[in-house]
Write a protein that holds these residues in place. Structure first.
Motif, PDB file in Angstrom:
ATOM      1  N   VAL A  14     -30.371  44.459  29.607  1.00  0.00           N
ATOM      2  CA  VAL A  14     -30.273  45.577  30.549  1.00  0.00           C
ATOM      3  C   VAL A  14     -31.664  45.964  31.046  1.00  0.00           C
ATOM      4  CG1 VAL A  14     -29.646  47.996  30.795  1.00  0.00           C
ATOM      5  CG2 VAL A  14     -28.116  46.437  29.589  1.00  0.00           C
ATOM      6  N   VAL A  15     -32.620  46.057  30.105  1.00  0.00           N
ATOM      7  CA  VAL A  15     -33.989  46.423  30.495  1.00  0.00           C
ATOM      8  C   VAL A  15     -34.524  45.422  31.506  1.00  0.00           C
ATOM      9  CG1 VAL A  15     -36.372  46.542  29.661  1.00  0.00           C
ATOM     10  CG2 VAL A  15     -34.541  47.673  28.379  1.00  0.00           C
ATOM     11  N   VAL A  16     -34.283  44.133  31.220  1.00  0.00           N
ATOM     12  CA  VAL A  16     -34.806  43.104  32.113  1.00  0.00           C
ATOM     13  C   VAL A  16     -34.142  43.196  33.482  1.00  0.00           C
ATOM     14  CG1 VAL A  16     -34.758  40.618  32.533  1.00  0.00           C
ATOM     15  CG2 VAL A  16     -35.578  41.508  30.351  1.00  0.00           C
ATOM     16  N   ILE A  17     -32.817  43.381  33.469  1.00  0.00           N
ATOM     17  CA  ILE A  17     -32.097  43.362  34.745  1.00  0.00           C
ATOM     18  C   ILE A  17     -32.420  44.593  35.577  1.00  0.00           C
ATOM     19  CG2 ILE A  17     -29.791  43.487  35.759  1.00  0.00           C
ATOM     20  CD1 ILE A  17     -28.880  41.621  33.508  1.00  0.00           C
ATOM     21  N   ILE A  18     -32.641  45.738  34.924  1.00  0.00           N
ATOM     22  CA  ILE A  18     -33.006  46.937  35.677  1.00  0.00           C
ATOM     23  C   ILE A  18     -34.507  47.007  35.901  1.00  0.00           C
ATOM     24  CG2 ILE A  18     -33.011  49.468  35.636  1.00  0.00           C
ATOM     25  CD1 ILE A  18     -30.385  49.289  34.068  1.00  0.00           C
ATOM     26  N   GLY A  19     -35.277  46.608  34.886  1.00  0.00           N
ATOM     27  CA  GLY A  19     -36.723  46.760  34.956  1.00  0.00           C
ATOM     28  C   GLY A  19     -37.388  45.921  36.031  1.00  0.00           C
ATOM     29  N   VAL A  20     -36.982  44.667  36.148  1.00  0.00           N
ATOM     30  CA  VAL A  20     -37.633  43.765  37.106  1.00  0.00           C
ATOM     31  C   VAL A  20     -37.486  44.269  38.549  1.00  0.00           C
ATOM     32  CG1 VAL A  20     -37.578  41.437  38.079  1.00  0.00           C
ATOM     33  CG2 VAL A  20     -37.619  41.746  35.603  1.00  0.00           C
ATOM     34  N   PRO A  21     -36.260  44.583  39.009  1.00  0.00           N
ATOM     35  CA  PRO A  21     -36.147  45.115  40.379  1.00  0.00           C
ATOM     36  C   PRO A  21     -36.900  46.422  40.555  1.00  0.00           C
ATOM     37  CG  PRO A  21     -33.995  44.496  39.544  1.00  0.00           C
ATOM     38  CD  PRO A  21     -34.936  44.430  38.384  1.00  0.00           C
ATOM     39  N   LEU A  22     -36.947  47.245  39.500  1.00  0.00           N
ATOM     40  CA  LEU A  22     -37.650  48.525  39.573  1.00  0.00           C
ATOM     41  C   LEU A  22     -39.133  48.308  39.836  1.00  0.00           C
ATOM     42  CD1 LEU A  22     -36.038  51.114  39.213  1.00  0.00           C
ATOM     43  CD2 LEU A  22     -37.082  51.389  36.967  1.00  0.00           C
ATOM     44  N   VAL A  23     -39.725  47.363  39.100  1.00  0.00           N
ATOM     45  CA  VAL A  23     -41.142  47.048  39.305  1.00  0.00           C
ATOM     46  C   VAL A  23     -41.381  46.576  40.731  1.00  0.00           C
ATOM     47  CG1 VAL A  23     -43.001  45.456  38.632  1.00  0.00           C
ATOM     48  CG2 VAL A  23     -41.575  46.535  36.882  1.00  0.00           C
ATOM     49  N   LEU A  24     -40.489  45.698  41.229  1.00  0.00           N
ATOM     50  CA  LEU A  24     -40.651  45.148  42.574  1.00  0.00           C
ATOM     51  C   LEU A  24     -40.552  46.249  43.624  1.00  0.00           C
ATOM     52  CD1 LEU A  24     -38.479  41.928  42.131  1.00  0.00           C
ATOM     53  CD2 LEU A  24     -40.951  42.029  42.330  1.00  0.00           C
ATOM     54  N   ALA A  25     -39.559  47.138  43.475  1.00  0.00           N
ATOM     55  CA  ALA A  25     -39.390  48.227  44.439  1.00  0.00           C
ATOM     56  C   ALA A  25     -40.587  49.167  44.373  1.00  0.00           C
ATOM     57  CB  ALA A  25     -38.097  48.982  44.167  1.00  0.00           C
ATOM     58  N   ALA A  26     -41.052  49.477  43.142  1.00  0.00           N
ATOM     59  CA  ALA A  26     -42.200  50.364  42.986  1.00  0.00           C
ATOM     60  C   ALA A  26     -43.419  49.783  43.676  1.00  0.00           C
ATOM     61  CB  ALA A  26     -42.492  50.589  41.499  1.00  0.00           C
ATOM     62  N   TYR A  27     -43.577  48.465  43.609  1.00  0.00           N
ATOM     63  CA  TYR A  27     -44.728  47.826  44.248  1.00  0.00           C
ATOM     64  C   TYR A  27     -44.735  48.094  45.744  1.00  0.00           C
ATOM     65  CZ  TYR A  27     -47.632  44.385  46.519  1.00  0.00           C
ATOM     66  OH  TYR A  27     -48.550  43.797  47.325  1.00  0.00           O
ATOM     67  N   ILE A  28     -43.615  47.830  46.416  1.00  0.00           N
ATOM     68  CA  ILE A  28     -43.630  47.906  47.873  1.00  0.00           C
ATOM     69  C   ILE A  28     -43.678  49.361  48.345  1.00  0.00           C
ATOM     70  CG2 ILE A  28     -41.146  47.845  48.485  1.00  0.00           C
ATOM     71  CD1 ILE A  28     -43.946  45.773  50.088  1.00  0.00           C
ATOM     72  N   VAL A  29     -42.972  50.262  47.646  1.00  0.00           N
ATOM     73  CA  VAL A  29     -43.015  51.670  48.025  1.00  0.00           C
ATOM     74  C   VAL A  29     -44.417  52.218  47.777  1.00  0.00           C
ATOM     75  CG1 VAL A  29     -42.096  53.958  47.522  1.00  0.00           C
ATOM     76  CG2 VAL A  29     -40.546  52.012  47.659  1.00  0.00           C
ATOM     77  N   GLY A  30     -45.000  51.888  46.622  1.00  0.00           N
ATOM     78  CA  GLY A  30     -46.362  52.323  46.309  1.00  0.00           C
ATOM     79  C   GLY A  30     -47.368  51.780  47.304  1.00  0.00           C
ATOM     80  N   GLY A  31     -47.230  50.499  47.654  1.00  0.00           N
ATOM     81  CA  GLY A  31     -48.138  49.871  48.603  1.00  0.00           C
ATOM     82  C   GLY A  31     -48.070  50.559  49.953  1.00  0.00           C
ATOM     83  N   GLU A  32     -46.860  50.827  50.391  1.00  0.00           N
ATOM     84  CA  GLU A  32     -46.668  51.479  51.688  1.00  0.00           C
ATOM     85  C   GLU A  32     -47.240  52.909  51.664  1.00  0.00           C
ATOM     86  OE1 GLU A  32     -45.667  51.157  55.580  1.00  0.00           O
ATOM     87  OE2 GLU A  32     -45.677  49.590  54.052  1.00  0.00           O
ATOM     88  N   TYR A  33     -47.093  53.572  50.510  1.00  0.00           N
ATOM     89  CA  TYR A  33     -47.643  54.923  50.344  1.00  0.00           C
ATOM     90  C   TYR A  33     -49.163  54.902  50.503  1.00  0.00           C
ATOM     91  CZ  TYR A  33     -48.879  59.322  47.989  1.00  0.00           C
ATOM     92  OH  TYR A  33     -49.398  60.551  47.689  1.00  0.00           O
TER      93      TYR A  33
END
Lengths: 338, 308
Positions: A14-33
């Motif tokens: 569960v951690v892997v399946i939720i964690g990986v997309p979370l990291v990816l989304a955080a990257y692009i939202v953070g980058g855009e910020y």
């Protein structure tokens, strides 16, 4: 069989399946910020690099850097001493049957027949299937071989091509059909080098046939998605204007599908150049069925001839240049139309 | 022949239906051709399926079609032997742990990059894109030795990662992502580029930011392309043998189904018949993935998204 691991390790999953997309989304939202905090002027210069950076880093690390290393190695001997083109000379010696020439010849056969058959079958099936109500069922059935690993695919086709001497009950499906329906002697499909049309060895075509069977689902699914991507209003408008169906295919459907056909075709050409699994598992390059990728693998892991293997790899890379040029022109043409 | 000619396709459908095709392949003939081709395509698989329920002695003495007539001598031995021989539960779990992130990571990163390649301007864009296309042709075998060396140097081995409390699958995720990215970017940016530019212009006029355009316009319109890509990447990773063997080959706790199944077959080809059962066992998950995602391949996904 013990499935208890599925219970104890479930949290990890569960951690892997939720964690990986979370990291990816955080990257692009953070980058855009971060980009938005930059002055107006520099935003368009920085933004694209935020979007492409992770992909470029991974591709550089896993493909570019090792490939460059390989090009260097193709000019070196075992001790890393520069020896010019000697590795290439060794691989390209003895035309037409020595060195890497058989592999080059076979790669050419793969290039022609594999690409042609897969595109033709894929297009034919996509158009035919589009017209029946049970499309999704037949599409899934044609796609099924895609779900089979190459190990299993080779097992399946060894059963198809199995050979027993004439007079004995045949265990291979193709020889059974040949024997019962066409009353001919069974053939050793995988070993028989008899050229068809005086040019194309039977066993090469047998290997290509097995690979084609496994990959047609790929071109079918993509071409059929492109067919469905053509807006209905467009065809409707053409019909209202009095265009015949053949004109519609030539002037509307074909141009709109062309980019997809080019993508699939390019991918297949590259698959053909890289062909490895089926050859490796079916004949391991024996009976003159060798291809460049298999030859490279053999040189690398059996002969530990790094220079020779690298030279074969570089030859393989050189064969891709025409594909690259074609892509460049397509790319430019699309750009010009915008 | 008196074959009922199919009624002309009604004028509201988007189908490609030239009259000569409708006339000659009308109704009945069309169905015969479609079903005939499909059945022919399935023969090799059906042959293997039937073989997997036969006794080893029968497999080597007669063709699989003879099993279809009496006396019926089917057996489940191949399957029970396969389950008894190895810890398939663990490797099934491993396959999921490898395949899901190794699909999510490259597809997501490829979508980011493809969006930039298709709709942003930056120096060297065309050349980088072309280099990516060129990389499609780099044979993976070429990269194994340098990459393995680097992995060991950086501590990215299953043993070391487990020791420091990280998932031991990370090397495989990164490797599959790196290998899958060129194709993913190529496919997606071609798709993104084909989206009508009016969409972007009207969104910009409405003051939508890059993220909004990406998540609210580009992604929803690209569901068919992304679904296809997810299927292909997942299948490639799930069925991969070579990459797994090279990077985590020796570690049983990390081995995916393909590695475990290959180990079932003895080095001299004994237990050959187990592979027939194993092939079907390993097909189940990929087929479920395909069947559950194929509903996204909907007709005319772009129709109506741009006004006339």
């Amino acid at each position: 069989m013990d499935f208890s691991v599925l219970l104890t390790d479930l949290p990890t999953l569960v951690v892997v399946i939720i964690g990986v997309p979370l990291v990816l989304a955080a990257y692009i939202v953070g980058g855009e910020y971060l980009v938005r905090r930059l002055p107006d002027k520099s935003r368009p210069a920085v933004r694209p690099w935020i979007w492409v950076a992770p992909a470029l880093v991974l591709v550089t690390g896993f493909l570019v850097a090792p490939a460059i290393g390989t090009v260097f190695q193709s000019f070196q001997d075992k001790n890393g001493v520069f020896i010019g083109f000697q590795n290439f000379a060794a691989q390209l010696a003895g035309f037409p049957t020595g060195g890497a020439w058989i592999a080059i010849r076979n790669n050419l056969f793969w290039l022609i027949f594999y690409t042609l058959f897969v595109l033709a079958f894929g297009l034919l099936l996509a158009v035919l299937f589009d017209r029946v109500p049970y499309e999704s069922v037949v599409k899934s059935l044609i796609f099924m071989p895609m779900a089979i690993s190459s190990v299993a695919l080779v097992v399946i086709w060894k059963f198809m091509y199995a050979y027993q001497p004439p007079g004995q009950p045949q265990t291979g499906t193709l020889n059974f059909i040949l024997n019962t329906v066409f009353h001919q002697d069974p053939r050793t499909w995988i070993q028989d080098e008899t050229p068809l049309l005086g040019l194309f060895p039977l066993n090469d075509l047998a290997l290509i046939g097995a690979a084609v069977w496994g990959i047609v689902g790929f071109s079918l699914v993509i071409l059929s998605a492109a067919l469905k991507g053509i807006p209905g209003d467009l065809l409707e408008a053409a019909r209202v204007d009095g265009a015949g169906e053949i004109t519609i295919f030539r002037r509307v459907i074909f141009p709109l599908m062309m980019p997809t056909v080019v993508v699939v075709g390019t991918t297949l050409v590259i698959f053909a150049l890289k062909a490895f699994d089926v050859v490796y598992a079916m004949t391991n390059g024996n009976y003159n069925t060798d291809v460049l990728a298999n030859r490279m693998y053999q040189l690398l892991y059996n002969s530990h001839d790094f220079g020779g293997a690298s030279a074969v790899a570089v030859i393989l890379l050189l064969t891709v240049i025409p594909v690259l040029i074609f892509n460049l022109r397509q790319f430019r043409a699309v750009e010009a139309r915008r | 022949m008196t074959i009922a000619v199919a009624s002309p396709t009604s004028s509201t459908t988007a189908r490609f239906s030239p009259r000569w095709l409708s006339d000659r392949l009308g109704g009945f003939v069309l169905h015969v051709v479609v079903i005939g081709l499909t059945v022919a395509w399935m023969v090799p698989t059906i042959g293997l399926l039937i073989t997997s329920f036969r006794l080893p002695a029968d497999i080597s003495n007669s063709g699989w079609w003879t099993a279809l007539s009496p006396p019926f001598k089917f057996t489940l031995d191949n399957y029970s032997q396969m389950f008894a021989a190895s810890n398939l539960g663990q490797s099934l779990f491993n396959s999921f742990m490898i395949s899901i992130p190794a699909t999510v990571i490259p597809v997501t990163l490829a979508a980011f990059a493809a969006y930039a390649f298709a709709w942003m301007k930056f120096p060297g864009r065309d050349w980088i894109f072309l280099a990516l296309v060129g990389l499609l042709a780099v044979p993976l075998q070429l990269t194994f030795i340098p990459v393995t060396t680097e992995f060991v140097k950086l501590g990215l081995t299953p043993q070391h990662l487990t020791a420091i409390g990280l998932p031991p699958f990370i090397p495989l995720w990164l490797a599959h992502a790196g290998y899958g990215l060129p194709f993913s970017i190529y496919l997606l940016s071609n798709f993104f580029r084909a989206l009508p530019s009016d969409l972007f212009e009207s969104a910009e006029i409405d003051g939508a930011g890059t993220l909004t355009v990406f998540f609210r316009i580009v992604l929803p319109l690209s569901v068919p392309a992304i679904a296809s890509l997810v299927i292909f990447q997942f299948l490639w990773v799930w069925n991969d043998l070579l990459v797994a063997l090279i990077y985590v080959g020796g570690v049983a706790t990390v081995a995916p189904v393909t590695v475990t199944l290959v180990n079932l077959v003895g080095s001299y080809g004994q237990n050959y018949q187990l592979l027939t059962a194993a092939a079907f066992f390993s097909m189940i998950v990929p087929l479920v993935v395909f069947l559950s995602l194929q509903r996204y391949f909907v007709r005319g996904i772009l129709a109506g998204s741009v006004k006339g």
